[in-house]
Enzyme design. Structure first.
Site, short mmCIF file in Angstrom:
data_model
loop_
_atom_site.label_atom_id
_atom_site.label_comp_id
_atom_site.label_asym_id
_atom_site.label_seq_id
_atom_site.Cartn_x
_atom_site.Cartn_y
_atom_site.Cartn_z
N GLU A 174 0.80 -1.32 -0.03
CA GLU A 174 -0.11 0.06 -0.11
C GLU A 174 0.85 1.23 -0.09
OE1 GLU A 174 -2.61 -0.23 3.50
OE2 GLU A 174 -3.31 -2.14 2.70
N GLY A 201 1.30 3.15 2.12
CA GLY A 201 2.09 3.39 3.45
C GLY A 201 2.60 2.10 4.11
N ARG A 207 10.72 -15.79 -3.11
CA ARG A 207 11.83 -15.25 -3.16
C ARG A 207 12.92 -16.11 -3.99
NH1 ARG A 207 11.35 -12.88 2.94
NH2 ARG A 207 10.25 -10.94 2.19
N GLN A 222 28.63 -1.93 -20.74
CA GLN A 222 29.91 -1.33 -20.76
C GLN A 222 30.62 -1.95 -21.83
OE1 GLN A 222 30.71 1.18 -19.08
NE2 GLN A 222 32.78 1.43 -19.15
N HIS A 262 29.36 -3.18 -24.49
CA HIS A 262 28.95 -2.73 -25.69
C HIS A 262 29.21 -1.54 -26.14
CE1 HIS A 262 26.38 -6.17 -25.65
NE2 HIS A 262 25.84 -6.06 -26.77
N GLY A 263 29.90 -0.47 -25.28
CA GLY A 263 30.36 0.90 -25.33
C GLY A 263 29.16 1.52 -25.73
N GLU A 312 9.26 -8.14 -3.55
CA GLU A 312 9.43 -9.41 -2.79
C GLU A 312 10.30 -9.35 -1.43
OE1 GLU A 312 7.18 -10.93 -4.54
OE2 GLU A 312 6.95 -12.75 -3.43
N GLY A 313 10.50 -8.05 -0.84
CA GLY A 313 11.56 -8.03 0.27
C GLY A 313 12.60 -7.27 -0.45
N GLN A 372 17.89 -4.63 1.17
CA GLN A 372 18.10 -4.47 2.56
C GLN A 372 17.24 -5.46 3.64
OE1 GLN A 372 17.65 -1.88 0.31
NE2 GLN A 372 19.61 -1.66 0.18
C1 FAD Z 1 7.71 -4.39 -10.27
C2 FAD Z 1 7.30 -4.42 -9.04
C3 FAD Z 1 6.13 -5.23 -8.72
C4 FAD Z 1 5.49 -5.29 -7.49
N1 FAD Z 1 4.56 -6.42 -7.30
C5 FAD Z 1 3.79 -6.47 -6.20
C6 FAD Z 1 2.66 -7.34 -6.14
O1 FAD Z 1 2.45 -7.77 -6.95
N2 FAD Z 1 1.95 -7.28 -4.80
C7 FAD Z 1 2.35 -6.59 -3.81
O2 FAD Z 1 1.84 -6.41 -2.78
N3 FAD Z 1 3.54 -5.56 -3.90
C8 FAD Z 1 4.31 -5.75 -5.05
N4 FAD Z 1 5.27 -4.70 -5.14
C9 FAD Z 1 5.82 -3.85 -3.95
C10 FAD Z 1 7.07 -4.31 -3.48
O3 FAD Z 1 7.08 -5.59 -2.61
C11 FAD Z 1 7.41 -3.11 -2.46
O4 FAD Z 1 7.83 -2.06 -3.38
C12 FAD Z 1 8.83 -3.50 -1.50
O5 FAD Z 1 8.49 -4.36 -0.52
C13 FAD Z 1 9.36 -2.24 -1.10
O6 FAD Z 1 8.28 -1.35 -0.64
P1 FAD Z 1 8.50 0.28 -0.67
O7 FAD Z 1 8.47 0.00 -2.07
O8 FAD Z 1 7.36 0.56 -0.18
O9 FAD Z 1 9.60 0.75 -0.20
P2 FAD Z 1 10.02 1.15 1.30
O10 FAD Z 1 9.59 0.08 2.29
O11 FAD Z 1 9.36 2.64 1.58
O12 FAD Z 1 11.55 0.92 1.29
C14 FAD Z 1 12.24 2.19 0.98
C15 FAD Z 1 13.79 2.03 1.12
O13 FAD Z 1 13.93 1.82 2.55
C16 FAD Z 1 14.42 0.65 2.87
N5 FAD Z 1 14.25 0.06 4.20
C17 FAD Z 1 12.81 -0.04 4.51
N6 FAD Z 1 12.87 -0.56 5.72
C18 FAD Z 1 14.23 -0.66 6.19
C19 FAD Z 1 14.62 -1.00 7.31
N7 FAD Z 1 14.00 -1.61 8.50
N8 FAD Z 1 16.22 -1.15 7.39
C20 FAD Z 1 16.80 -0.67 6.29
N9 FAD Z 1 16.15 -0.24 5.27
C21 FAD Z 1 14.95 -0.13 5.19
C22 FAD Z 1 14.27 -0.27 1.67
O14 FAD Z 1 15.20 -1.42 1.53
C23 FAD Z 1 14.55 0.48 0.44
O15 FAD Z 1 15.62 0.90 0.13
C24 FAD Z 1 5.83 -4.48 -6.25
C25 FAD Z 1 6.86 -3.66 -6.48
C26 FAD Z 1 7.66 -3.30 -7.79
C27 FAD Z 1 8.67 -2.52 -8.19
#
Ligand code: FAD
Length: 385
Positions: free
Chosen positions: A131, A133, A245, A338, A340-341, A365-366, A369
């Site tokens: 979501e 948030g 994962r 790289q 491929h220049g 999928e996580g 980090q």
């Molecule tokens: C192409 C794509 C497909 C997706 N498909 C799905 C889907 O089908 N269903 C679904 O539910 N979701 C989906 N997602 C969502 C995806 O699971 C989330 O984007 C992901 O879990 C990260 O959440 P966020 O983008 O809100 O980043 P945030 O959680 O806001 O993280 C931002 C940054 O902070 C870092 N961070 C966060 N918490 C910590 C911590 N405790 N310690 C250190 N660093 C931290 C993160 O590593 C990241 O670098 C998809 C995302 C993408 C890009």
């Protein structure tokens, strides 16, 4: 690519799939639909064909109408799909894990109604956890389902939802009580019966399939559409992540393998300083590093798969595979550019697209980090979340 784990049957099925993908599917993604959205009927046609090779169908047991492949066999097939196109691998991944959830957790009436269409490649599912948030922390899900007689009434917003535009139904993680860990419930929302609004998200890459926002406004869904026990979605999601994962890791292996293949071909053709660039030691070193990382990443995925097949917990091993493979793919795709220049940054060459795609892989999928935190927790017993 040689694999120490291949049985003759596995080799035959991956080779047959690879030939089909190279002849009929890869050109669709690298040319016809390059950076263009593929309509649902075209994607569904591909999913139906892939089902006959054991994609999606393979993950479901024979008892419930699938082919009942083991995890290693399923992942080896999945590598071929990802090497042909990461865009194509995403609907395969999401439908596979939607099918897995339906088989393992859903009540019989939902399983019997929704699983056959996924296995056949006729229907698409979305899995809605994230979501605006709630990203890395699933516990922050706010989409609320409140009881009204024998219905749930659901309101909220999901984002980044793969298959969103294609989806026939959504397995939605909803907050059904304020208990932080025990207040999340999976509810199946049928798009045709209950309705939800979908809006596409334009990304740096991987726009040939759908990533979308999903809006739920007082959507009424029968309580019978609850998947698993009320309040048990977190546990089911964490169990699913362990397996999914490894698939996301394998997406990166497929992408990286493709980038390596492109780099090897180019290095053998392009001449500078009087010889092909493959004959320059710094190019050879780059190719050696790329090939070693591709194989190391694949071996990490295979190890996790073999642990799944042995019924052994593999949370740390799946996290290591996802972390290493996704970060390796970013480096390998960049090295392919790289090599491929200047040509590498033009749309005339595939590596430009692969580099953009690779950047996306460490996020879903996580994130990287989060995988590091899981590995750290497994090593020390101390959670640094
Ligand atoms: C192409 C794509 C497909 C997706 N498909 C799905 C889907 O089908 N269903 C679904 O539910 N979701 C989906 N997602 C969502 C995806 O699971 C989330 O984007 C992901 O879990 C990260 O959440 P966020 O983008 O809100 O980043 P945030 O959680 O806001 O993280 C931002 C940054 O902070 C870092 N961070 C966060 N918490 C910590 C911590 N405790 N310690 C250190 N660093 C931290 C993160 O590593 C990241 O670098 C998809 C995302 C993408 C890009």
């Amino acid at each position: 690519m040689g694999h120490v784990f291949h049985s003759p049957e596995q080799s035959l099925s991956t080779d047959t799939l690879r030939r089909y993908l190279a002849a009929e599917v890869e050109p669709l993604f690298s040319r016809t639909y390059r950076d263009r959205f593929m309509p649902r009927d075209v994607m569904a046609g591909l999913m139906q064909r892939l089902s006959s090779f054991g994609l999606v169908s393979g993950i479901v047991s024979e008892t419930h109408g699938g082919l009942g492949l083991d995890w290693l066999g399923s992942l080896m097939l999945f590598e071929e799909v990802a090497a042909a196109s990461v865009d194509l691998s995403i609907p395969v991944l999401i439908n596979s894990f939607g099918a897995h959830l339906l088989e393992k957790v859903a009540p019989p009436q939902l399983r019997e109604r929704y699983l056959p269409g996924l296995i056949a490649g006729e229907h698409f599912v979305s899995i809605g956890i994230s979501e605006p948030g709630a990203g890395s922390n699933v516990l922050e899900v706010r989409t609320r389902a409140r009881r009204d007689g024998d219905h749930w009434v659901i309101s909220g917003e999901k984002t980044w939802i793969s298959n969103g535009a294609y989806s026939d139904f959504l397995i939605c993680t909803c907050r059904t009580s304020d208990d932080p860990r025990g207040g999340l419930t999976h509810i199946l929302i049928d798009r045709h019966e209950h309705g939800y609004e979908v809006q596409g998200i334009d990304k740096i890459a991987l726009n040939t399939q759908s990533t979308a926002q999903i809006f739920l406004d007082e959507v009424r869904v029968p309580v019978a559409n609850t998947i698993g026990e009320e309040g048990q979605a977190l546990r089911a999601t964490l169990a699913l992540f362990e397996k999914s994962r490894a698939f996301v890791a394998m997406q990166s292996v497929g992408l990286a393998r493709r980038a390596l293949d492109e780099a090897v071909s180019y290095a053998k053709e392009r001449r500078q300083h009087g010889k092909v660039i493959a004959g320059h030691q710094l190019i050879a070193a780059m190719l050696a590093e790329m090939a070693t990382k591709v194989d190391a990443a694949r071996l990490l995925v295979h190890r996790a798969a073999q642990m799944f097949d042995a019924g052994v917990g593999a949370e740390m091993e799946a996290a290591m595979a996802k972390y290493f493979a996704c970060e390796a793919a970013v480096t390998i795709a960049r090295q392919a550019v790289q090599i491929h220049g200047g040509n590498g940054v033009t749309r005339s060459y595939l590596v430009e697209k692969l580099a953009r795609e690779a950047i996306v892989c460490p996020i879903p999928e996580g994130t990287t980090q989060i995988q590091q935190l899981i590995i750290g927790r497994a090593l020390t017993g101390v959670a640094a979340f």
